[in-house]
Design a protein around this motif. Sequence first.
Motif, PDB file in Angstrom:
ATOM      1  N   ASP A 184     -17.371  23.140 -39.347  1.00  0.00           N
ATOM      2  CA  ASP A 184     -17.453  21.817 -39.942  1.00  0.00           C
ATOM      3  C   ASP A 184     -16.920  20.792 -38.945  1.00  0.00           C
ATOM      4  O   ASP A 184     -16.653  21.113 -37.780  1.00  0.00           O
ATOM      5  CB  ASP A 184     -16.692  21.779 -41.274  1.00  0.00           C
ATOM      6  CG  ASP A 184     -15.181  21.773 -41.102  1.00  0.00           C
ATOM      7  OD1 ASP A 184     -14.697  22.043 -39.978  1.00  0.00           O
ATOM      8  OD2 ASP A 184     -14.467  21.518 -42.092  1.00  0.00           O
ATOM      9  N   TYR A 190     -14.403  28.530 -43.482  1.00  0.00           N
ATOM     10  CA  TYR A 190     -13.590  28.664 -44.679  1.00  0.00           C
ATOM     11  C   TYR A 190     -13.616  30.091 -45.216  1.00  0.00           C
ATOM     12  O   TYR A 190     -14.656  30.751 -45.217  1.00  0.00           O
ATOM     13  CB  TYR A 190     -14.054  27.674 -45.755  1.00  0.00           C
ATOM     14  CG  TYR A 190     -13.817  26.252 -45.316  1.00  0.00           C
ATOM     15  CD1 TYR A 190     -12.607  25.629 -45.577  1.00  0.00           C
ATOM     16  CD2 TYR A 190     -14.780  25.563 -44.583  1.00  0.00           C
ATOM     17  CE1 TYR A 190     -12.365  24.333 -45.134  1.00  0.00           C
ATOM     18  CE2 TYR A 190     -14.552  24.269 -44.139  1.00  0.00           C
ATOM     19  CZ  TYR A 190     -13.338  23.664 -44.415  1.00  0.00           C
ATOM     20  OH  TYR A 190     -13.093  22.386 -43.964  1.00  0.00           O
ATOM     21  N   LEU A 226     -11.716  18.225 -50.078  1.00  0.00           N
ATOM     22  CA  LEU A 226     -12.947  18.905 -50.465  1.00  0.00           C
ATOM     23  C   LEU A 226     -13.126  18.860 -51.990  1.00  0.00           C
ATOM     24  O   LEU A 226     -13.342  19.877 -52.633  1.00  0.00           O
ATOM     25  CB  LEU A 226     -12.917  20.371 -50.000  1.00  0.00           C
ATOM     26  CG  LEU A 226     -12.660  20.595 -48.511  1.00  0.00           C
ATOM     27  CD1 LEU A 226     -12.413  22.070 -48.237  1.00  0.00           C
ATOM     28  CD2 LEU A 226     -13.845  20.103 -47.701  1.00  0.00           C
ATOM     29  N   TYR A 229     -16.366  20.531 -53.988  1.00  0.00           N
ATOM     30  CA  TYR A 229     -16.716  21.927 -53.814  1.00  0.00           C
ATOM     31  C   TYR A 229     -16.110  22.792 -54.906  1.00  0.00           C
ATOM     32  O   TYR A 229     -14.902  22.826 -55.094  1.00  0.00           O
ATOM     33  CB  TYR A 229     -16.261  22.438 -52.442  1.00  0.00           C
ATOM     34  CG  TYR A 229     -17.215  22.070 -51.341  1.00  0.00           C
ATOM     35  CD1 TYR A 229     -17.145  20.815 -50.755  1.00  0.00           C
ATOM     36  CD2 TYR A 229     -18.189  22.969 -50.900  1.00  0.00           C
ATOM     37  CE1 TYR A 229     -18.027  20.449 -49.756  1.00  0.00           C
ATOM     38  CE2 TYR A 229     -19.066  22.610 -49.894  1.00  0.00           C
ATOM     39  CZ  TYR A 229     -18.984  21.350 -49.326  1.00  0.00           C
ATOM     40  OH  TYR A 229     -19.867  20.996 -48.351  1.00  0.00           O
ATOM     41  N   TRP A 231     -15.619  26.107 -55.032  1.00  0.00           N
ATOM     42  CA  TRP A 231     -15.683  27.239 -54.121  1.00  0.00           C
ATOM     43  C   TRP A 231     -15.884  28.582 -54.807  1.00  0.00           C
ATOM     44  O   TRP A 231     -16.632  29.426 -54.290  1.00  0.00           O
ATOM     45  CB  TRP A 231     -14.442  27.269 -53.227  1.00  0.00           C
ATOM     46  CG  TRP A 231     -14.460  26.191 -52.193  1.00  0.00           C
ATOM     47  CD1 TRP A 231     -13.781  25.007 -52.223  1.00  0.00           C
ATOM     48  CD2 TRP A 231     -15.205  26.171 -50.970  1.00  0.00           C
ATOM     49  NE1 TRP A 231     -14.059  24.258 -51.099  1.00  0.00           N
ATOM     50  CE2 TRP A 231     -14.928  24.953 -50.312  1.00  0.00           C
ATOM     51  CE3 TRP A 231     -16.086  27.078 -50.366  1.00  0.00           C
ATOM     52  CZ2 TRP A 231     -15.497  24.611 -49.090  1.00  0.00           C
ATOM     53  CZ3 TRP A 231     -16.652  26.744 -49.142  1.00  0.00           C
ATOM     54  CH2 TRP A 231     -16.354  25.517 -48.522  1.00  0.00           C
ATOM     55  N   GLN A 253     -18.910  24.503 -44.502  1.00  0.00           N
ATOM     56  CA  GLN A 253     -19.246  23.302 -45.259  1.00  0.00           C
ATOM     57  C   GLN A 253     -20.589  22.782 -44.793  1.00  0.00           C
ATOM     58  O   GLN A 253     -21.171  23.249 -43.822  1.00  0.00           O
ATOM     59  CB  GLN A 253     -18.201  22.220 -44.995  1.00  0.00           C
ATOM     60  CG  GLN A 253     -16.981  22.286 -45.868  1.00  0.00           C
ATOM     61  CD  GLN A 253     -16.314  20.929 -45.865  1.00  0.00           C
ATOM     62  OE1 GLN A 253     -16.645  20.071 -46.664  1.00  0.00           O
ATOM     63  NE2 GLN A 253     -15.383  20.749 -44.978  1.00  0.00           N
TER      64      GLN A 253
END
Length: 299
Positions: A184, A190, A226, A229, A231, A253
């Motif tokens: 990103d 991530y 974030l 998101y 996740w 991302q």
Amino acid sequence: MQWIIGIVGCLFIFSAQAQLLKDIQELSADNMQGRKTGSDGTELARQFIAQRFEKLQLGAFNTSYLQMFNYGFGQHKTGTNVVGYQRGCTYPEHYIVVTAHYDHLGNEGKNIFHGADDNASGVAALLELASRLSERCSAYSYIFIATDAEENGLYGSKAFVSSPSVPLGNITLNLNLDMIGRPDRRGRLYLTGAKRYPALIALLAQQFSYLQYLPHRGPGQGLRSLPRYDWPNASDHGPFHRAGIPYLFFGGQDHRDYHTPNDTWQNIEPEFLEQAMQAIWHTVQWLEQQAPQSLQAPN
């Protein structure tokens, strides 16, 4: 002798990186037409993945690597997962399911949405994992699933969870790979779901400073940077999570070429891709050393 070992290690890394890039290039080539579910391009991608599974001598459930499913309103749409497995030796009845979706957005006129990072990169890593694990008898049994119709609503992973090849109670963990070929804007990749495994984070943190460990939380509860998101439900690990199965998700991302025709293999960052692959492999090696009950630890 030490320098010889070093050279061999470098050659192994170079070979793995070359294969990863080759697989990404193949899966995101123009003739794959963006791999939209139901298209001729997805059929080519399925053939490519199934041939690799066969070459690696992965087992097939019900004599075929293909798991067809219906989805959408009225169940009128059809998708096809590619599923293979390898039997383990220490915990053969405990399965780690590795997922990576192979579908993408297709094309609009002359514009092809190649999907090199999203998600040819994850499929390439899945194939690399299957190759490495096939070189010895692993502790766990592994199921490798290249899922279809992820872009339409995670339907491939939903189909597997609703009609699994093994009982859900025998699935110890889901390892999901989605967009690992580019960082990103902060140079990050991530990892979600690892907060339940502090020892794994400590191991990875020693070598992979670019990894960002996200808390296991829903929308609006994650990192402030974030907020949009969700996740736990961002990719194919979502249906496993909702079924109560622990997951680890390596993913990126959105970047400037996300869901555009410019997501091509030429824009993959080879060094970042290799670092991501190393982090994933270190994670699998760590998992192999853990007893099944320890991987079922609560959040």
